[in-house]
Design a protein around this motif. Structure first.
Motif, PDB file in Angstrom:
ATOM      1  N   ILE A 118      10.129   1.356   3.881  1.00  0.00           N
ATOM      2  CA  ILE A 118       9.310   0.136   3.970  1.00  0.00           C
ATOM      3  C   ILE A 118       8.141   0.210   2.992  1.00  0.00           C
ATOM      4  O   ILE A 118       7.876  -0.732   2.243  1.00  0.00           O
ATOM      5  CB  ILE A 118       8.796  -0.032   5.414  1.00  0.00           C
ATOM      6  N   ILE A 119       7.452   1.330   2.983  1.00  0.00           N
ATOM      7  CA  ILE A 119       6.283   1.494   2.118  1.00  0.00           C
ATOM      8  C   ILE A 119       6.659   1.348   0.651  1.00  0.00           C
ATOM      9  O   ILE A 119       5.929   0.737  -0.147  1.00  0.00           O
ATOM     10  CB  ILE A 119       5.630   2.866   2.381  1.00  0.00           C
ATOM     11  N   ASN A 120       7.825   1.873   0.276  1.00  0.00           N
ATOM     12  CA  ASN A 120       8.231   1.882  -1.131  1.00  0.00           C
ATOM     13  C   ASN A 120       9.073   0.677  -1.533  1.00  0.00           C
ATOM     14  O   ASN A 120       9.516   0.591  -2.681  1.00  0.00           O
ATOM     15  CB  ASN A 120       9.005   3.169  -1.429  1.00  0.00           C
ATOM     16  N   GLY A 134       1.398  -1.813   6.122  1.00  0.00           N
ATOM     17  CA  GLY A 134       0.328  -1.152   6.858  1.00  0.00           C
ATOM     18  C   GLY A 134       0.824  -0.538   8.150  1.00  0.00           C
ATOM     19  O   GLY A 134       0.408   0.562   8.546  1.00  0.00           O
ATOM     20  N   GLU A 135       1.733  -1.243   8.830  1.00  0.00           N
ATOM     21  CA  GLU A 135       2.324  -0.690  10.048  1.00  0.00           C
ATOM     22  C   GLU A 135       3.110   0.583   9.723  1.00  0.00           C
ATOM     23  O   GLU A 135       3.028   1.587  10.446  1.00  0.00           O
ATOM     24  CB  GLU A 135       3.227  -1.731  10.710  1.00  0.00           C
ATOM     25  N   ALA A 136       3.864   0.545   8.622  1.00  0.00           N
ATOM     26  CA  ALA A 136       4.670   1.704   8.234  1.00  0.00           C
ATOM     27  C   ALA A 136       3.788   2.890   7.845  1.00  0.00           C
ATOM     28  O   ALA A 136       4.090   4.038   8.180  1.00  0.00           O
ATOM     29  CB  ALA A 136       5.601   1.331   7.091  1.00  0.00           C
ATOM     30  N   ARG A 137       2.702   2.636   7.134  1.00  0.00           N
ATOM     31  CA  ARG A 137       1.794   3.729   6.766  1.00  0.00           C
ATOM     32  C   ARG A 137       1.175   4.364   8.017  1.00  0.00           C
ATOM     33  O   ARG A 137       1.002   5.587   8.091  1.00  0.00           O
ATOM     34  CB  ARG A 137       0.693   3.217   5.835  1.00  0.00           C
ATOM     35  N   ALA A 190      -5.145   9.398   3.970  1.00  0.00           N
ATOM     36  CA  ALA A 190      -4.899   8.385   2.949  1.00  0.00           C
ATOM     37  C   ALA A 190      -4.065   7.235   3.493  1.00  0.00           C
ATOM     38  O   ALA A 190      -4.343   6.054   3.221  1.00  0.00           O
ATOM     39  CB  ALA A 190      -4.202   9.022   1.736  1.00  0.00           C
ATOM     40  N   ASP A 191      -3.038   7.563   4.283  1.00  0.00           N
ATOM     41  CA  ASP A 191      -2.187   6.516   4.859  1.00  0.00           C
ATOM     42  C   ASP A 191      -2.977   5.627   5.811  1.00  0.00           C
ATOM     43  O   ASP A 191      -2.848   4.392   5.789  1.00  0.00           O
ATOM     44  CB  ASP A 191      -0.997   7.140   5.588  1.00  0.00           C
ATOM     45  N   LEU A 192      -3.783   6.230   6.665  1.00  0.00           N
ATOM     46  CA  LEU A 192      -4.517   5.446   7.655  1.00  0.00           C
ATOM     47  C   LEU A 192      -5.620   4.609   7.013  1.00  0.00           C
ATOM     48  O   LEU A 192      -5.866   3.469   7.429  1.00  0.00           O
ATOM     49  CB  LEU A 192      -5.091   6.357   8.733  1.00  0.00           C
ATOM     50  N   LEU A 193      -6.291   5.142   6.007  1.00  0.00           N
ATOM     51  CA  LEU A 193      -7.313   4.356   5.314  1.00  0.00           C
ATOM     52  C   LEU A 193      -6.680   3.168   4.591  1.00  0.00           C
ATOM     53  O   LEU A 193      -7.223   2.053   4.615  1.00  0.00           O
ATOM     54  CB  LEU A 193      -8.067   5.238   4.323  1.00  0.00           C
ATOM     55  N   ALA A 194      -5.533   3.391   3.957  1.00  0.00           N
ATOM     56  CA  ALA A 194      -4.830   2.289   3.288  1.00  0.00           C
ATOM     57  C   ALA A 194      -4.357   1.264   4.309  1.00  0.00           C
ATOM     58  O   ALA A 194      -4.460   0.047   4.088  1.00  0.00           O
ATOM     59  CB  ALA A 194      -3.655   2.836   2.479  1.00  0.00           C
ATOM     60  N   ALA A 195      -3.820   1.752   5.437  1.00  0.00           N
ATOM     61  CA  ALA A 195      -3.318   0.848   6.469  1.00  0.00           C
ATOM     62  C   ALA A 195      -4.428  -0.018   7.032  1.00  0.00           C
ATOM     63  O   ALA A 195      -4.238  -1.217   7.280  1.00  0.00           O
ATOM     64  CB  ALA A 195      -2.659   1.653   7.587  1.00  0.00           C
ATOM     65  N   TYR A 196      -5.596   0.556   7.224  1.00  0.00           N
ATOM     66  CA  TYR A 196      -6.725  -0.189   7.783  1.00  0.00           C
ATOM     67  C   TYR A 196      -7.043  -1.424   6.946  1.00  0.00           C
ATOM     68  O   TYR A 196      -7.405  -2.478   7.480  1.00  0.00           O
ATOM     69  CB  TYR A 196      -7.944   0.727   7.865  1.00  0.00           C
TER      70      TYR A 196
END
Length: 468
Positions: A118-120, A134-137, A190-196
């Motif tokens: 999903i992310i890619n 964002g959900e996937a991250r 990094a994933d959670l900050l991007a998702a936020y």
């Protein structure tokens, strides 16, 4: 996120009891083939549903993650009359071919693969696409957090120790080595900050929102011992998330409700189970209920922590097993419900409040820490006079209340791990059989699981944990 201050802390606490009590059933996520192409928003949504369904796996959040977090410690024990499930975890005798160990590793990476797809996915950005990515991250970060907890030394012990392999792109020929614990934590962050930043939609407690990402950031920083960030992110959820804590008797009806919710009462994120998508007799509730396997029982040590007027005590009920009076866990009461099953709470608002309380204490603000601790405790026990402790005793009081609040949700063992404490099981009332170890020292290699033999067989770049 801008740094929050604590000046408005006490005024925000009125949100605790301001939530509606209407429940909303949500359409459950459904599994989809991993090789289904993601070519547009519709196929991306289908893939996201499949990602969520992967979290239901028995040896992920379906049962083993919450069970192990209490069974490896001292909140629950196995009855002598049992179905032979979780004996290795109970006795710290797990080996590299253990089924739970293998399935947890494989299941975690299965969900990560779904999230990676999903992310890619090469689809133009818009609000819907950004939300789904964002959900996937967030889910990828959640899975890596669980994997690095179970299979690697704690960050506070050695951040440069071998963690777990970071796999962020699909490559069937990839044989990745283990990244360091610090590198895994950096990827989670990094994933959670991007998702936020990507998450803008609210779809109910069975789906990821920006405050799920914020809450998991607070939890991750707590594990790292980064108290400034733990404070900032937990305070963001408290001040801006509009969640509430269930006071008094409503806590029992909260746990009796099997459905996901949209009222922001307690639940921030949960794994959704219903009449179609559930684990049947392998679900978490079945392992506790005497109508099911009923193997896992609450320890006397835990039960005795609750006062007679603490509503949380009513989530543990008297029972009988093998002719012995026992304490039965009743936090998941819908074992035989023909239409719905108990959801698994991944993160609740009360946990975030406890993260904030501990962060306040760690940063030297004992006054706000004890005030917030007392307000939360008195919502559970109206007769509780309040703590007046300071210093080391206040910290112990925080840990005690956190243990009582989050019992049977899979947190107790990890609190002992992050605090660098041995597991010490109280056997003064005979809960444990003679062959069951009563202590797991900090120095024991059994503090973490072995890397599964199945992984070692196919990937020579992965090394086994010490002691296995």
């Amino acid at each position: 996120m801008q740094k929050k201050t604590v000046t408005a802390l006490l005024t925000v606490l009125v949100l605790f009891t301001a939530c509606s009590k209407d429940f909303l059933d949500l359409t459950p996520p459904n599994a989809v083939p991993l090789n289904e192409a993601i070519v547009d928003e519709n196929s991306m949504q289908t893939a996201v549903n499949g990602m969520y369904s992967g979290l239901r796996a028995i040896d992920l959040f379906g049962r083993s993650i919450p069970i192990d977090g209490d069974l490896l410690a001292d909140n629950i024990y196995l009855s002598p009359q049992n179905s032979n499930r979780y004996i290795p975890e109970y006795t710290y005798t797990y080996i590299e071919t253990n089924g739970v160990v293998n399935n947890m590793w494989a299941g975690g990476y299965n969900v990560i693969l779904r999230a990676n797809n999903i992310i890619n996915a090469d689809i133009p950005s818009n609000e819907v696409v950004d939300q789904l990515k964002g959900e996937a991250r967030t889910i990828r970060a959640l899975c890596y957090f669980e994997l690095v907890k179970f299979f690697a030394p704690h960050y506070g012990v050695n951040p440069n120790a071998d963690g777990v392999p970071l796999v962020l792109q699909y490559d069937p020929n990839l044989k990745p080595a283990r990244n360091t614990v610090a590198e895994v934590y950096n990827q989670i962050e990094a994933d959670l900050l991007a998702a936020y930043e990507l998450l803008t939609q609210e779809k109910g407690s069975a789906y990821v929102s920006k405050y799920v990402a914020a809450s998991l950031l607070a939890r991750m920083y707590q594990f790292k011992g980064d108290w400034e960030n733990a404070l900032n992110w937990s305070l963001d959820v408290l001040q801006n998330g509009n969640y509430g804590v269930a006071p008094g008797g409503s806590l029992l009806s909260y746990w009796a409700n099997p459905a996901s919710v949209s009222n922001r009462l307690e639940t921030i994120f949960e794994i959704d189970f219903d009449v179609i998508g559930n684990n049947g007799t392998d679900d978490l509730a079945y392992f506790y209920a005497q109508e099911g396997y009923g193997d896992a029982l609450a320890t006397d040590d835990l039960y005795n922590l609750y006062s007679e007027t603490d509503v949380r005590r009513e989530l543990i009920i008297p029972g009988s097993r093998a002719g012995i009076d026992v304490w039965v866990v009743n936090k998941y009461p819908n074992t035989t419900n023909p239409n719905d099953k108990d959801n698994i709470k991944v993160i609740r608002f009360a946990e975030v409040v406890y993260i904030l309380i501990e962060a306040l204490y760690r940063l030297g603000d004992e006054a706000n820490a004890v005030s917030l601790l007392n307000q939360l405790t008195q919502l559970r026990d109206f007769d509780f006079p309040g703590y007046t402790s300071t210093g080391a005793q206040l910290l112990e009081d925080i840990y005690t209340e956190r243990r009582k609040e989050l019992a049977f949700e899979g947190h107790r063992y990890w609190d002992l791990v992050r605090l660098g404490r041995a597991v010490v099981r109280d056997n003064s009332t005979g809960n444990y059989q003679p062959f069951v170890p009563l202590e797991l020292p900090v120095s024991s290699p059994r503090r973490i699981y072995p890397i599964p033999k199945a992984e070692l067989n196919v990937n020579s770049n992965v090394e086994q944990n010490e002691g296995y």
